[in-house]
Write a protein that holds these residues in place. Structure first.
Motif, PDB file in Angstrom:
ATOM      1  N   GLY A 204       0.588  -1.187   0.016  1.00  0.00           N
ATOM      2  CA  GLY A 204      -0.051  -0.077  -0.133  1.00  0.00           C
ATOM      3  C   GLY A 204       0.784   1.125   0.016  1.00  0.00           C
ATOM      4  N   MET A 205       2.102   1.260  -0.098  1.00  0.00           N
ATOM      5  CA  MET A 205       2.715   2.374  -0.203  1.00  0.00           C
ATOM      6  C   MET A 205       3.093   2.932  -1.660  1.00  0.00           C
ATOM      7  SD  MET A 205       5.946   1.568   2.558  1.00  0.00           S
ATOM      8  CE  MET A 205       5.902   1.285   3.980  1.00  0.00           C
ATOM      9  N   LEU A 206       3.408   4.297  -1.526  1.00  0.00           N
ATOM     10  CA  LEU A 206       3.579   4.860  -3.146  1.00  0.00           C
ATOM     11  C   LEU A 206       5.131   4.851  -3.442  1.00  0.00           C
ATOM     12  CD1 LEU A 206       1.044   7.755  -3.064  1.00  0.00           C
ATOM     13  CD2 LEU A 206       0.908   5.443  -4.272  1.00  0.00           C
ATOM     14  N   ALA A 207       5.577   4.591  -4.460  1.00  0.00           N
ATOM     15  CA  ALA A 207       7.114   4.529  -4.700  1.00  0.00           C
ATOM     16  C   ALA A 207       7.342   5.320  -5.907  1.00  0.00           C
ATOM     17  CB  ALA A 207       7.606   3.062  -4.720  1.00  0.00           C
ATOM     18  N   TYR A 208       7.538   6.688  -5.672  1.00  0.00           N
ATOM     19  CA  TYR A 208       7.792   7.686  -6.935  1.00  0.00           C
ATOM     20  C   TYR A 208       9.262   7.766  -7.459  1.00  0.00           C
ATOM     21  CZ  TYR A 208       3.012   9.352  -6.030  1.00  0.00           C
ATOM     22  OH  TYR A 208       1.899   9.445  -6.218  1.00  0.00           O
ATOM     23  N   LYS A 209       9.570   7.553  -8.543  1.00  0.00           N
ATOM     24  CA  LYS A 209      10.651   7.864  -9.034  1.00  0.00           C
ATOM     25  C   LYS A 209      11.068   9.447  -8.960  1.00  0.00           C
ATOM     26  CE  LYS A 209      14.645   6.707 -11.394  1.00  0.00           C
ATOM     27  NZ  LYS A 209      15.639   5.834 -10.707  1.00  0.00           N
ATOM     28  N   PHE A 210      12.142   9.637  -8.190  1.00  0.00           N
ATOM     29  CA  PHE A 210      12.279  11.219  -7.888  1.00  0.00           C
ATOM     30  C   PHE A 210      13.387  11.593  -8.881  1.00  0.00           C
ATOM     31  CE2 PHE A 210      13.740  14.383  -4.980  1.00  0.00           C
ATOM     32  CZ  PHE A 210      12.671  15.217  -5.116  1.00  0.00           C
ATOM     33  N   THR A 211      13.208  12.877  -9.465  1.00  0.00           N
ATOM     34  CA  THR A 211      14.131  13.833  -9.950  1.00  0.00           C
ATOM     35  C   THR A 211      13.957  14.978  -9.572  1.00  0.00           C
ATOM     36  OG1 THR A 211      12.693  13.518 -12.100  1.00  0.00           O
ATOM     37  CG2 THR A 211      14.320  11.986 -11.930  1.00  0.00           C
ATOM     38  N   SER A 212      15.088  15.807  -9.680  1.00  0.00           N
ATOM     39  CA  SER A 212      14.930  17.022  -9.410  1.00  0.00           C
ATOM     40  C   SER A 212      15.710  17.861 -10.521  1.00  0.00           C
ATOM     41  CB  SER A 212      15.315  17.418  -7.905  1.00  0.00           C
ATOM     42  OG  SER A 212      15.103  18.873  -7.761  1.00  0.00           O
ATOM     43  N   PRO A 213      15.096  18.125 -11.457  1.00  0.00           N
ATOM     44  CA  PRO A 213      15.810  19.063 -12.543  1.00  0.00           C
ATOM     45  C   PRO A 213      16.729  20.356 -12.101  1.00  0.00           C
ATOM     46  CG  PRO A 213      13.618  18.697 -13.356  1.00  0.00           C
ATOM     47  CD  PRO A 213      13.637  18.244 -11.853  1.00  0.00           C
ATOM     48  N   GLY A 214      18.033  20.318 -12.243  1.00  0.00           N
ATOM     49  CA  GLY A 214      19.026  21.353 -11.888  1.00  0.00           C
ATOM     50  C   GLY A 214      19.460  20.861 -10.499  1.00  0.00           C
ATOM     51  N   ARG A 215      19.081  19.664  -9.862  1.00  0.00           N
ATOM     52  CA  ARG A 215      19.948  19.448  -8.745  1.00  0.00           C
ATOM     53  C   ARG A 215      20.125  17.870  -8.679  1.00  0.00           C
ATOM     54  NH1 ARG A 215      20.247  22.288  -4.018  1.00  0.00           N
ATOM     55  NH2 ARG A 215      20.749  21.071  -2.039  1.00  0.00           N
ATOM     56  N   ARG A 216      21.521  17.845  -9.009  1.00  0.00           N
ATOM     57  CA  ARG A 216      21.949  16.245  -9.243  1.00  0.00           C
ATOM     58  C   ARG A 216      22.309  15.830  -7.599  1.00  0.00           C
ATOM     59  NH1 ARG A 216      27.029  16.940 -12.446  1.00  0.00           N
ATOM     60  NH2 ARG A 216      26.878  14.742 -12.013  1.00  0.00           N
ATOM     61  N   GLY A 217      22.217  14.590  -7.459  1.00  0.00           N
ATOM     62  CA  GLY A 217      22.706  13.544  -6.098  1.00  0.00           C
ATOM     63  C   GLY A 217      21.209  13.556  -5.564  1.00  0.00           C
ATOM     64  N   VAL A 218      20.057  13.800  -6.056  1.00  0.00           N
ATOM     65  CA  VAL A 218      18.854  13.385  -5.195  1.00  0.00           C
ATOM     66  C   VAL A 218      18.713  12.054  -4.991  1.00  0.00           C
ATOM     67  CG1 VAL A 218      17.937  15.660  -5.404  1.00  0.00           C
ATOM     68  CG2 VAL A 218      17.300  13.841  -6.912  1.00  0.00           C
ATOM     69  N   PRO A 219      18.158  11.484  -4.098  1.00  0.00           N
ATOM     70  CA  PRO A 219      17.973   9.771  -3.970  1.00  0.00           C
ATOM     71  C   PRO A 219      17.109   9.603  -5.223  1.00  0.00           C
ATOM     72  CG  PRO A 219      17.698  10.940  -1.844  1.00  0.00           C
ATOM     73  CD  PRO A 219      17.636  11.967  -2.759  1.00  0.00           C
ATOM     74  N   ASP A 220      16.939   8.094  -5.430  1.00  0.00           N
ATOM     75  CA  ASP A 220      16.179   7.387  -6.445  1.00  0.00           C
ATOM     76  C   ASP A 220      14.731   7.515  -6.185  1.00  0.00           C
ATOM     77  OD1 ASP A 220      18.607   6.646  -7.673  1.00  0.00           O
ATOM     78  OD2 ASP A 220      18.678   4.998  -6.572  1.00  0.00           O
ATOM     79  N   ARG A 221      14.497   7.140  -5.014  1.00  0.00           N
ATOM     80  CA  ARG A 221      13.129   6.877  -4.997  1.00  0.00           C
ATOM     81  C   ARG A 221      12.571   7.876  -3.714  1.00  0.00           C
ATOM     82  NH1 ARG A 221       9.468   4.141  -8.529  1.00  0.00           N
ATOM     83  NH2 ARG A 221      11.049   3.015 -10.051  1.00  0.00           N
ATOM     84  N   LEU A 222      11.132   8.232  -3.652  1.00  0.00           N
ATOM     85  CA  LEU A 222      10.434   8.963  -2.604  1.00  0.00           C
ATOM     86  C   LEU A 222       9.198   7.904  -2.528  1.00  0.00           C
ATOM     87  CD1 LEU A 222       9.540  11.169  -0.630  1.00  0.00           C
ATOM     88  CD2 LEU A 222       7.978  12.241  -2.650  1.00  0.00           C
ATOM     89  N   ILE A 223       9.386   7.320  -1.086  1.00  0.00           N
ATOM     90  CA  ILE A 223       8.299   6.511  -0.630  1.00  0.00           C
ATOM     91  C   ILE A 223       7.279   7.174   0.324  1.00  0.00           C
ATOM     92  CG2 ILE A 223       7.831   4.376   0.331  1.00  0.00           C
ATOM     93  CD1 ILE A 223       9.869   4.273  -2.094  1.00  0.00           C
ATOM     94  N   ILE A 224       6.154   6.980   0.047  1.00  0.00           N
ATOM     95  CA  ILE A 224       5.046   7.600   0.811  1.00  0.00           C
ATOM     96  C   ILE A 224       4.105   6.362   1.272  1.00  0.00           C
ATOM     97  CG2 ILE A 224       3.135   9.204   0.819  1.00  0.00           C
ATOM     98  CD1 ILE A 224       4.078  10.402  -1.734  1.00  0.00           C
ATOM     99  N   THR A 225       3.981   6.493   2.549  1.00  0.00           N
ATOM    100  CA  THR A 225       3.165   5.465   3.348  1.00  0.00           C
ATOM    101  C   THR A 225       1.608   5.860   3.308  1.00  0.00           C
ATOM    102  OG1 THR A 225       3.272   6.440   5.487  1.00  0.00           O
ATOM    103  CG2 THR A 225       4.928   4.960   5.081  1.00  0.00           C
ATOM    104  N   ASP A 226       0.953   4.731   3.687  1.00  0.00           N
ATOM    105  CA  ASP A 226      -0.266   4.924   3.758  1.00  0.00           C
ATOM    106  C   ASP A 226      -1.189   6.117   4.733  1.00  0.00           C
ATOM    107  OD1 ASP A 226      -0.047   3.303   6.060  1.00  0.00           O
ATOM    108  OD2 ASP A 226      -1.466   2.072   5.495  1.00  0.00           O
ATOM    109  N   ASN A 227      -0.089   6.443   5.572  1.00  0.00           N
ATOM    110  CA  ASN A 227      -0.327   7.534   6.555  1.00  0.00           C
ATOM    111  C   ASN A 227       0.310   8.738   6.229  1.00  0.00           C
ATOM    112  OD1 ASN A 227       2.206   6.886   7.519  1.00  0.00           O
ATOM    113  ND2 ASN A 227       1.428   6.431   9.465  1.00  0.00           N
TER     114      ASN A 227
END
Length: 91
Positions: free
Chosen positions: A18-41
């Motif tokens: 039930g979690m969301l796993a978004y591929k995370f990119t931040s244009p113009g900002r290198r080095g950000v982690p691969d995934r943003l995970i969002i729990t059901d709460n």
């Protein structure tokens, strides 16, 4: 196992509970982690995926430090078992 295979397996596991796993990119900002995970709460955290022999780049180390200074949880995951443990720790 490749980094993308580890990432896919862990994200599939997160989605299956039930979690969301978004591929995370931040244009113009290198080095950000691969995934943003969002729990059901609504709790959010980041995961950076590496192979067992992979290493964080200096840019990634700095970006993780910046996020942690702001109270954000950031994990570096080197295999599927470790990734599932991180996910389970946020259920």
């Amino acid at each position: 196992m490749t980094e993308s295979q580890i990432e896919r397996a862990v994200c599939n596991y997160a989605s299956s509970i039930g979690m969301l796993a978004y591929k995370f990119t931040s244009p113009g900002r290198r080095g950000v982690p691969d995934r943003l995970i969002i729990t059901d709460n609504g709790r959010c955290f980041f995961i950076e995926f590496k192979t067992p022999t992979g290493r964080l780049s200096p840019l990634q180390i700095n970006e993780h430090r910046i996020l942690r200074q702001r109270g954000v949880d950031v994990y570096t995951v080197y295999d599927v078992v470790q990734g599932k443990d991180v996910i389970d720790g946020h259920v």
